[in-house]
Write an enzyme that holds these catalytic residues in place. Structure first.
Site, mmCIF file in Angstrom:
data_model
loop_
_atom_site.group_PDB
_atom_site.id
_atom_site.type_symbol
_atom_site.label_atom_id
_atom_site.label_comp_id
_atom_site.label_asym_id
_atom_site.label_seq_id
_atom_site.Cartn_x
_atom_site.Cartn_y
_atom_site.Cartn_z
ATOM 1 N N HIS A 307 0.850 -1.185 0.000
ATOM 2 C CA HIS A 307 0.000 0.000 0.000
ATOM 3 C C HIS A 307 0.880 1.226 0.000
ATOM 4 C CE1 HIS A 307 -3.149 2.817 1.036
ATOM 5 N NE2 HIS A 307 -3.964 1.901 0.553
ATOM 6 N N ASP A 364 -8.026 -5.098 -0.273
ATOM 7 C CA ASP A 364 -8.528 -5.894 -1.393
ATOM 8 C C ASP A 364 -8.186 -7.367 -1.275
ATOM 9 O OD1 ASP A 364 -9.797 -3.892 -2.751
ATOM 10 O OD2 ASP A 364 -7.959 -3.218 -3.715
HETATM 11 N N1 CMC Z 1 4.288 -7.572 -5.011
HETATM 12 C C1 CMC Z 1 5.628 -7.552 -5.148
HETATM 13 N N2 CMC Z 1 6.400 -6.459 -4.965
HETATM 14 C C2 CMC Z 1 5.784 -5.324 -4.615
HETATM 15 C C3 CMC Z 1 4.383 -5.266 -4.451
HETATM 16 C C4 CMC Z 1 3.639 -6.440 -4.658
HETATM 17 N N3 CMC Z 1 2.314 -6.422 -4.519
HETATM 18 N N4 CMC Z 1 4.039 -3.996 -4.106
HETATM 19 C C5 CMC Z 1 5.175 -3.290 -4.052
HETATM 20 N N5 CMC Z 1 6.228 -4.081 -4.353
HETATM 21 C C6 CMC Z 1 7.651 -3.696 -4.326
HETATM 22 C C7 CMC Z 1 8.020 -2.850 -5.551
HETATM 23 O O1 CMC Z 1 8.475 -3.651 -6.621
HETATM 24 C C8 CMC Z 1 9.093 -1.976 -4.955
HETATM 25 O O2 CMC Z 1 10.260 -2.757 -4.849
HETATM 26 P P1 CMC Z 1 11.719 -2.049 -5.004
HETATM 27 O O3 CMC Z 1 11.824 -1.093 -3.849
HETATM 28 O O4 CMC Z 1 12.678 -3.186 -4.934
HETATM 29 O O5 CMC Z 1 11.710 -1.363 -6.339
HETATM 30 C C9 CMC Z 1 8.630 -1.705 -3.524
HETATM 31 O O6 CMC Z 1 7.820 -2.849 -3.189
HETATM 32 C C10 CMC Z 1 7.790 -0.442 -3.365
HETATM 33 O O7 CMC Z 1 6.700 -0.515 -4.279
HETATM 34 P P2 CMC Z 1 6.120 0.720 -5.077
HETATM 35 O O8 CMC Z 1 5.428 0.217 -6.295
HETATM 36 O O9 CMC Z 1 7.185 1.762 -5.256
HETATM 37 O O10 CMC Z 1 5.084 1.268 -4.004
HETATM 38 P P3 CMC Z 1 3.902 2.221 -4.317
HETATM 39 O O11 CMC Z 1 3.585 2.912 -3.051
HETATM 40 O O12 CMC Z 1 4.199 3.053 -5.521
HETATM 41 O O13 CMC Z 1 2.719 1.223 -4.751
HETATM 42 C C11 CMC Z 1 0.892 -0.276 -4.659
HETATM 43 C C12 CMC Z 1 1.712 0.790 -3.910
HETATM 44 C C13 CMC Z 1 -0.386 -0.569 -3.870
HETATM 45 C C14 CMC Z 1 0.483 0.275 -6.051
HETATM 46 C C15 CMC Z 1 1.747 -1.554 -4.826
HETATM 47 O O14 CMC Z 1 2.107 -2.065 -3.560
HETATM 48 C C16 CMC Z 1 1.057 -2.633 -5.649
HETATM 49 O O15 CMC Z 1 1.162 -2.628 -6.887
HETATM 50 N N6 CMC Z 1 0.327 -3.589 -4.972
HETATM 51 C C17 CMC Z 1 -0.452 -4.596 -5.684
HETATM 52 C C18 CMC Z 1 -1.765 -3.991 -6.166
HETATM 53 C C19 CMC Z 1 -2.755 -3.789 -5.044
HETATM 54 O O16 CMC Z 1 -2.981 -4.676 -4.226
HETATM 55 N N7 CMC Z 1 -3.388 -2.600 -5.043
HETATM 56 C C20 CMC Z 1 -4.456 -2.280 -4.074
HETATM 57 C C21 CMC Z 1 -4.065 -1.190 -3.141
HETATM 58 S S1 CMC Z 1 -5.202 -1.081 -1.758
HETATM 59 C C22 CMC Z 1 -6.676 -0.562 -2.441
HETATM 60 C C23 CMC Z 1 -6.657 0.884 -2.683
HETATM 61 O O17 CMC Z 1 -6.766 1.643 -1.714
HETATM 62 O O18 CMC Z 1 -6.554 1.266 -3.860
#
Ligand code: CMC
Length: 428
Positions: A307, A364
């Site tokens: 998240h 989710d």
């Molecule tokens: N599986 C594997 N690796 C992950 C995941 C995941 N679900 N989420 C983040 N990472 C890794 C990412 O690759 C990065 O690694 P590194 O630092 O080595 O590059 C690190 O964790 C930080 O991730 P980020 O993408 O920079 O974090 P963010 O804050 O931009 O993204 C997120 C947050 C929710 C988009 C992301 O965690 C994600 O894609 N999760 C899966 C989709 C999901 O479940 N979304 C629902 C969110 S909750 C409902 C809502 O409120 O919308």
């Protein structure tokens, strides 16, 4: 605590005001920075940028706290009704008995959608994704209520639009499902409450009586409350920014629906159940899927994990996990997908990659399992999220309008070609 921050660039120092919120969060007000120094701030994805001051929702990601207008999410999910929470978010205070009765009455009166809109549904192919239909239908409402397009809003007209939106979105959502099934549309039944009526329009048939199961009604009420607002997330920010151009409220909410659809936001609930099903059909080798999620050359991510704000746990996921166990037990459902989900959660939470990055199950992760237990098809999961999030979007829009916020228009750092002369096509 210091009330100013010092910014230094090219040997010049500038004092910038520090804003402190009611929960002592601090932010540096950089509004004047460009005018005095020529600099902008760069923050792709607005990971560290406050776009507004807001009094709606407080969220502390480190400590897993979520409150609507000061009330803890745990108390609201346990004790309130969804319409009560909608009123709280939109108008700022919990309603009195009379206020809730009048709000509920108005919502109940506006549940029908214009008969001409039925033809729109019929024109969609059966496989049309219900989020695509919902976004279009919500925007289409503005064409039936042209007075809502007037940017010189008076309070009664705004309230009427708000009530129409909350009343009609379950009808539009249920009809998008009926359309996919090629089943007859069910008209709203105003003797039912908000959640009962939605279930009736989804699962009722003109050929038989239908009474929603109270266990299902309860679970739905809780899920909608848990999704009702989440401060400046992708879809709420979209609603605010679209609304800031003085686009009408229907158009702004429609944009929010589209933003929510993406799998990184609300679309994750559908993606989670599809992922768990895939893992199950593949033999359930969790190590393989965890390794894929960790592999930077593999686009696979563990859906339902991570998240932007919560880095210890998502308080909504905690409540949903318990609700999920309760619902499955009360409905006597033994879903192998839930077993996979529980194992996956355990393996991921012990894995250094996930621990180091603060990747925990989000709202989710478990909501899809409950929706599945309630017989809601997976393409409808994100629509359910939209039903819940609607009051939050409306509250965010209303606050932005009432605070007279300027049109949203970020800056950029240009990295393209510098000036060059046009070359005619035969010389390229
Ligand atoms: N599986 C594997 N690796 C992950 C995941 C995941 N679900 N989420 C983040 N990472 C890794 C990412 O690759 C990065 O690694 P590194 O630092 O080595 O590059 C690190 O964790 C930080 O991730 P980020 O993408 O920079 O974090 P963010 O804050 O931009 O993204 C997120 C947050 C929710 C988009 C992301 O965690 C994600 O894609 N999760 C899966 C989709 C999901 O479940 N979304 C629902 C969110 S909750 C409902 C809502 O409120 O919308």
């Amino acid at each position: 605590m210091s009330e100013t921050a010092i910014f230094e660039i090219n040997g010049e120092r500038y004092e910038l005001p520090v804003i402190t919120g009611t929960e002592n969060e601090q932010g540096i007000d950089i509004k004047a920075l460009r005018a005095v120094s020529g600099c902008i701030t760069l923050d792709p994805g607005f990971k560290n940028t406050g776009s507004t001051k807001s009094a709606i929702t407080f969220l502390d990601g480190e400590n897993g706290i979520l409150r609507y207008r000061g009330y803890p999410i745990e108390q609201l999910a346990e004790k309130a009704s969804f319409l009560e929470v909608a009123f709280l978010l939109i108008y700022g205070e919990l309603p009195s008995k009379e206020e809730l009765a009048s709000f509920t009455n108005s919502i109940t009166k506006h549940t029908l959608v214009h008969e001409d809109m039925k033809q729109f549904f019929e024109a969609y192919p059966p496989k049309a994704h219900p989020m695509g239909i919902l976004a279009s239908m919500v925007c289409s409402l503005s064409t039936f209520y042209p007075e809502s397009q007037n940017p010189n809003r008076d309070k009664d007209a705004v309230d009427l639009t708000i009530h129409r939106l909350i009343a009609k979105i379950p009808t539009l959502a249920a009809w998008s499902y009926k359309n996919a099934m090629r089943h007859p549309f069910m008209y709203p039944k105003n003797t039912f409450n908000y959640c009962e009526n939605f279930l009736y329009m989804m699962f009722g048939m003109p050929t038989e009586d239908y009474t929603p199961d109270p266990v299902v009604v309860d679970a739905l009420n809780k899920l909608l409350i848990l999704h009702a607002d989440h401060e400046q997330n992708c879809s709420a920010s979209t609603v605010r920014i679209v609304g800031s151009s003085q686009a009408n409220l229907y158009a702004s909410i429609s944009a929010g629906v589209s933003a929510l659809w993406g799998p990184l936001h609300g679309g994750a609930n559908q993606a989670v159940i599809e992922m768990l099903t895939k893992i199950q059909e593949d033999g359930g080798d969790l190590d393989k899927w965890i390794a894929k999620a960790k592999d930077k050359n593999d686009p696979f991510r563990l859906m339902g994990f991570g998240h932007r704000v919560y880095k210890n746990f998502d308080p909504r996921a905690k409540i949903i996990k318990k609700a999920c166990d309760d619902v499955l037990e009360k409905l006597g459902i033994n879903d192998p997908i839930l077993e996979i989900a529980k194992k996956l959660e355990k393996v991921a939470l012990e894995d250094e990659y996930f621990v180091k990055r603060g990747l925990y199950p989000n709202v989710d992760f478990y909501s899809g399992i409950i929706y599945k237990a309630l017989n809601i098809p997976s393409e409808m999961f994100t629509v359910m999220f939209a039903l819940g999030r609607l009051p939050g979007w409306i509250a965010q829009w209303k606050e932005m309008i009432e605070n007279n916020e300027p049109i949203g228009r970020p800056r950029q750092i240009y990295t393209g070609a510098t000036e060059r002369d046009y070359v005619s096509i035969d010389k390229r």
